[in-house]
Design an enzyme around this catalytic site. Structure first.
Site, PDB file in Angstrom:
ATOM      1  N   TYR A  72       0.825  -1.222   0.000  1.00  0.00           N
ATOM      2  CA  TYR A  72       0.000   0.000   0.000  1.00  0.00           C
ATOM      3  C   TYR A  72       0.852   1.262   0.000  1.00  0.00           C
ATOM      4  O   TYR A  72       0.470   2.262  -0.601  1.00  0.00           O
ATOM      5  CB  TYR A  72      -1.027  -0.030   1.150  1.00  0.00           C
ATOM      6  CG  TYR A  72      -2.128  -1.002   0.795  1.00  0.00           C
ATOM      7  CD1 TYR A  72      -3.117  -0.654  -0.118  1.00  0.00           C
ATOM      8  CD2 TYR A  72      -2.126  -2.298   1.294  1.00  0.00           C
ATOM      9  CE1 TYR A  72      -4.087  -1.558  -0.515  1.00  0.00           C
ATOM     10  CE2 TYR A  72      -3.090  -3.214   0.916  1.00  0.00           C
ATOM     11  CZ  TYR A  72      -4.070  -2.839   0.012  1.00  0.00           C
ATOM     12  OH  TYR A  72      -5.018  -3.743  -0.394  1.00  0.00           O
ATOM     13  N   ASN A 108     -12.545   3.121  -6.810  1.00  0.00           N
ATOM     14  CA  ASN A 108     -11.131   3.496  -6.736  1.00  0.00           C
ATOM     15  C   ASN A 108     -10.782   4.031  -5.350  1.00  0.00           C
ATOM     16  O   ASN A 108     -11.576   4.724  -4.719  1.00  0.00           O
ATOM     17  CB  ASN A 108     -10.803   4.543  -7.796  1.00  0.00           C
ATOM     18  CG  ASN A 108     -11.031   4.004  -9.194  1.00  0.00           C
ATOM     19  OD1 ASN A 108     -11.179   2.798  -9.368  1.00  0.00           O
ATOM     20  ND2 ASN A 108     -11.081   4.882 -10.172  1.00  0.00           N
ATOM     21  N   VAL A 109      -9.551   3.710  -4.940  1.00  0.00           N
ATOM     22  CA  VAL A 109      -9.090   4.134  -3.620  1.00  0.00           C
ATOM     23  C   VAL A 109      -8.036   5.237  -3.754  1.00  0.00           C
ATOM     24  O   VAL A 109      -7.401   5.616  -2.789  1.00  0.00           O
ATOM     25  CB  VAL A 109      -8.530   2.930  -2.814  1.00  0.00           C
ATOM     26  CG1 VAL A 109      -9.639   1.940  -2.488  1.00  0.00           C
ATOM     27  CG2 VAL A 109      -7.401   2.219  -3.575  1.00  0.00           C
ATOM     28  N   ASP A 110      -7.857   5.740  -4.994  1.00  0.00           N
ATOM     29  CA  ASP A 110      -6.774   6.704  -5.231  1.00  0.00           C
ATOM     30  C   ASP A 110      -7.132   8.146  -4.877  1.00  0.00           C
ATOM     31  O   ASP A 110      -6.255   9.013  -4.810  1.00  0.00           O
ATOM     32  CB  ASP A 110      -6.280   6.628  -6.686  1.00  0.00           C
ATOM     33  CG  ASP A 110      -7.398   6.813  -7.722  1.00  0.00           C
ATOM     34  OD1 ASP A 110      -8.330   7.596  -7.460  1.00  0.00           O
ATOM     35  OD2 ASP A 110      -7.316   6.189  -8.802  1.00  0.00           O
ATOM     36  N   HIS A 125     -14.803   1.367  -1.714  1.00  0.00           N
ATOM     37  CA  HIS A 125     -13.739   0.429  -1.331  1.00  0.00           C
ATOM     38  C   HIS A 125     -12.694   1.079  -0.411  1.00  0.00           C
ATOM     39  O   HIS A 125     -11.633   0.513  -0.191  1.00  0.00           O
ATOM     40  CB  HIS A 125     -13.055  -0.156  -2.581  1.00  0.00           C
ATOM     41  CG  HIS A 125     -13.919  -1.154  -3.306  1.00  0.00           C
ATOM     42  ND1 HIS A 125     -13.660  -1.611  -4.576  1.00  0.00           N
ATOM     43  CD2 HIS A 125     -15.056  -1.788  -2.914  1.00  0.00           C
ATOM     44  CE1 HIS A 125     -14.587  -2.481  -4.937  1.00  0.00           C
ATOM     45  NE2 HIS A 125     -15.453  -2.603  -3.959  1.00  0.00           N
ATOM     46  N   ASN A 219     -15.782   2.230 -21.713  1.00  0.00           N
ATOM     47  CA  ASN A 219     -14.684   1.316 -21.414  1.00  0.00           C
ATOM     48  C   ASN A 219     -13.887   1.115 -22.694  1.00  0.00           C
ATOM     49  O   ASN A 219     -14.341   1.478 -23.768  1.00  0.00           O
ATOM     50  CB  ASN A 219     -15.243  -0.036 -20.915  1.00  0.00           C
ATOM     51  CG  ASN A 219     -14.220  -0.829 -20.118  1.00  0.00           C
ATOM     52  OD1 ASN A 219     -13.153  -1.176 -20.608  1.00  0.00           O
ATOM     53  ND2 ASN A 219     -14.539  -1.107 -18.864  1.00  0.00           N
TER      54      ASN A 219
HETATM   55  P1  OAD Z   1     -10.218  -3.859 -13.308  1.00  0.00           P
HETATM   56  O1  OAD Z   1      -8.737  -3.873 -13.433  1.00  0.00           O
HETATM   57  O2  OAD Z   1     -10.903  -5.150 -13.022  1.00  0.00           O
HETATM   58  O3  OAD Z   1     -10.873  -3.277 -14.641  1.00  0.00           O
HETATM   59  C1  OAD Z   1     -10.432  -2.085 -15.225  1.00  0.00           C
HETATM   60  C2  OAD Z   1     -11.320  -1.795 -16.406  1.00  0.00           C
HETATM   61  O4  OAD Z   1     -10.938  -0.549 -16.955  1.00  0.00           O
HETATM   62  C3  OAD Z   1     -11.236  -2.820 -17.544  1.00  0.00           C
HETATM   63  O5  OAD Z   1     -12.543  -3.170 -17.947  1.00  0.00           O
HETATM   64  C4  OAD Z   1     -10.491  -2.061 -18.656  1.00  0.00           C
HETATM   65  O6  OAD Z   1     -10.943  -2.440 -19.947  1.00  0.00           O
HETATM   66  C5  OAD Z   1     -10.906  -0.646 -18.362  1.00  0.00           C
HETATM   67  N1  OAD Z   1      -9.962   0.387 -18.814  1.00  0.00           N
HETATM   68  C6  OAD Z   1      -8.609   0.379 -18.801  1.00  0.00           C
HETATM   69  N2  OAD Z   1      -8.104   1.542 -19.245  1.00  0.00           N
HETATM   70  C7  OAD Z   1      -9.170   2.321 -19.560  1.00  0.00           C
HETATM   71  C8  OAD Z   1      -9.320   3.647 -20.056  1.00  0.00           C
HETATM   72  N3  OAD Z   1      -8.270   4.412 -20.340  1.00  0.00           N
HETATM   73  N4  OAD Z   1     -10.583   4.108 -20.254  1.00  0.00           N
HETATM   74  C9  OAD Z   1     -11.660   3.351 -19.974  1.00  0.00           C
HETATM   75  N5  OAD Z   1     -11.583   2.101 -19.495  1.00  0.00           N
HETATM   76  C10 OAD Z   1     -10.355   1.585 -19.287  1.00  0.00           C
HETATM   77  O7  OAD Z   1     -10.578  -2.719 -12.228  1.00  0.00           O
HETATM   78  P2  OAD Z   1     -11.951  -2.479 -11.449  1.00  0.00           P
HETATM   79  O8  OAD Z   1     -13.124  -2.850 -12.280  1.00  0.00           O
HETATM   80  O9  OAD Z   1     -11.885  -1.125 -10.887  1.00  0.00           O
HETATM   81  O10 OAD Z   1     -11.163  -3.819  -5.317  1.00  0.00           O
HETATM   82  O11 OAD Z   1     -11.803  -3.534 -10.287  1.00  0.00           O
HETATM   83  C11 OAD Z   1     -12.795  -3.570  -9.284  1.00  0.00           C
HETATM   84  C12 OAD Z   1     -12.184  -3.869  -7.953  1.00  0.00           C
HETATM   85  O12 OAD Z   1     -11.365  -5.024  -8.054  1.00  0.00           O
HETATM   86  C13 OAD Z   1     -11.251  -2.799  -7.437  1.00  0.00           C
HETATM   87  O13 OAD Z   1     -11.905  -1.738  -6.784  1.00  0.00           O
HETATM   88  C14 OAD Z   1     -10.387  -3.558  -6.492  1.00  0.00           C
HETATM   89  C15 OAD Z   1     -10.138  -4.789  -7.312  1.00  0.00           C
HETATM   90  O14 OAD Z   1      -9.859  -5.943  -6.633  1.00  0.00           O
HETATM   91  C16 OAD Z   1     -10.579  -3.853  -4.127  1.00  0.00           C
HETATM   92  O15 OAD Z   1      -9.394  -3.742  -3.987  1.00  0.00           O
HETATM   93  C17 OAD Z   1     -11.542  -4.057  -3.011  1.00  0.00           C
END
Ligand code: OAD
Length: 251
Positions: A72, A108-110, A125, A219
Site C-alpha cells: 500500500y 477506486n481508492v486513489d 472500497h 470502457n
Molecule cells: P479492473 O482492473 O478489473 O478493470 C479495469 C477496467 O478498466 C477494464 O474493464 C479495462 O478495460 C478498463 N480500462 C482500462 N483503461 C481504460 C481507459 N483508459 N478508459 C476506460 N476504461 C479503461 O478494475 P476495477 O473494475 O476497478 O477492489 O476492479 C474492481 C475492484 O477489483 C477494485 O476496486 C479492487 C479490485 O480488486 C478492491 O481492492 C476491493
C-alpha cells in the site's frame, strides 16, 4: 466501433443524459489509467504482479502486515506522483449540471475524483489516504506521504491498517446504502472503466437497470456490465467523457 457508430452512440447517450433528472456514475480503475495508476486485471495490472490473498485479504494481513504495508505504501507513492486526467475533470463538470442529484460511486481508492473537484463521491472500497486503527477504530486522513511499514495509532498506540476493503470483507454500511439509493433512484447510470466483476459494486448496474435507468458504458472493451448497457462508448474514458460532456447543452 467505427467513428460514425461512436458519434451516433455519443449523441444518443447525451440525449438520454439531458432528460435525466438524477444521474449516478460508477467508476473503476480504468478512469485513472490515463493518469498512470495501474488497473487490477490488465496483463500488467496489480493482480498480475501481486497475489490478492497476500496483499488484499484479512489472512494476508494476519500472516504478514509488513508485506501488506509495503504494497500500500508503493500504491500511495504512485498516486502521489500522478494527477487527475480529463475524464475525472469531465465528471466534475457533469456534477455541476445536476448538483445534489448527481452521485459518483467509485471503487477506486486513489482519491483522484476528490482531487479533481468532484463533491458527492462515495468511495465504496475505502481510500489509500486513510488508515484505520485496529484498537480504537479511528479512521484518519494521512494524505500520501510515506508511512512506516508498521505504523501505530497516534491516539492509542495500537496498529494501523489501510482503510481499504479487502476480499472477504464487507463494505461500510452507510456508504454502501447511499450507493444503492443512488443507483436505485437514478434515471441514468454511467459505468466507467470497470470490469464489473467485483461484487457487490457491480450489482449497482442491474439495480439501476431494473428500476428503468438508462445504462451508458464507457470502457476500452465490452465487460460484464455490457449486457445491461443501452449504449456503449468504447474508447479511453479520458477521451469519451469530455466528448460526452461537450454534447450536453450548458445548464
Ligand atoms: P479492473 O482492473 O478489473 O478493470 C479495469 C477496467 O478498466 C477494464 O474493464 C479495462 O478495460 C478498463 N480500462 C482500462 N483503461 C481504460 C481507459 N483508459 N478508459 C476506460 N476504461 C479503461 O478494475 P476495477 O473494475 O476497478 O477492489 O476492479 C474492481 C475492484 O477489483 C477494485 O476496486 C479492487 C479490485 O480488486 C478492491 O481492492 C476491493
Amino acid at each position: 466501433m467505427t467513428d460514425e457508430e461512436l458519434e451516433t452512440s455519443l449523441d444518443q447517450a447525451a440525449r438520454w443524459l439531458r432528460v435525466s433528472k438524477r444521474v449516478c456514475v460508477l467508476t473503476g480503475a480504468g478512469v485513472s489509467a490515463e493518469s498512470g495508476v495501474p488497473t487490477f486485471r490488465a496483463s500488467d495490472g496489480l493482480w498480475e504482479g501481486h497475489r490478492i490473498e497476500d496483499v488484499a485479504s484479512p489472512d494476508g494481513w494476519n500472516r504478514n502486515p509488513t508485506l501488506v504495508w509495503n504494497f500500500y505504501n508503493a500504491r500511495r507513492a504512485n498516486v502521489k506522483s500522478v494527477a487527475p486526467n480529463s475524464g475525472h475533470y469531465a465528471l466534475v463538470e457533469m456534477e455541476k449540471r445536476w448538483g445534489d442529484r448527481f452521485c459518483l460511486v467509485t471503487q477506486n481508492v486513489d482519491g483522484l475524483h476528490l482531487d479533481a473537484g468532484s463533491v458527492n463521491v462515495l468511495e465504496i472500497h475505502g481510500s489509500l489516504r486513510q488508515t484505520r486503527c485496529l484498537g480504537c477504530g479511528e479512521v484518519t486522513n494521512r494524505g500520501l506521504d510515506p508511512l512506516s511499514d508498521a505504523p501505530e495509532c497516534p491516539q492509542c498506540g495500537d496498529r494501523l491498517r489501510p482503510h481499504i476493503v479487502w476480499f472477504g470483507e464487507g463494505l461500510d454500511d452507510v456508504v454502501w446504502s447511499a450507493a444503492m439509493v443512488a443507483a436505485d433512484e437514478c434515471d441514468a447510470l454511467l459505468v466507467v472503466g470497470t470490469s464489473a466483476v467485483v461484487h457487490p459494486a457491480a450489482s449497482l448496474v442491474p439495480i439501476a437497470r431494473r428500476k428503468g435507468a438508462t445504462v451508458i458504458e464507457i470502457n476500452l472493451t465490452p465487460t460484464e456490465a455490457s449486457a445491461y448497457a443501452d449504449v456503449g462508448l468504447y474508447g479511453p474514458s479520458g477521451v469519451m467523457l469530455p466528448k460526452l460532456l461537450q454534447r450536453l447543452a450548458p445548464v
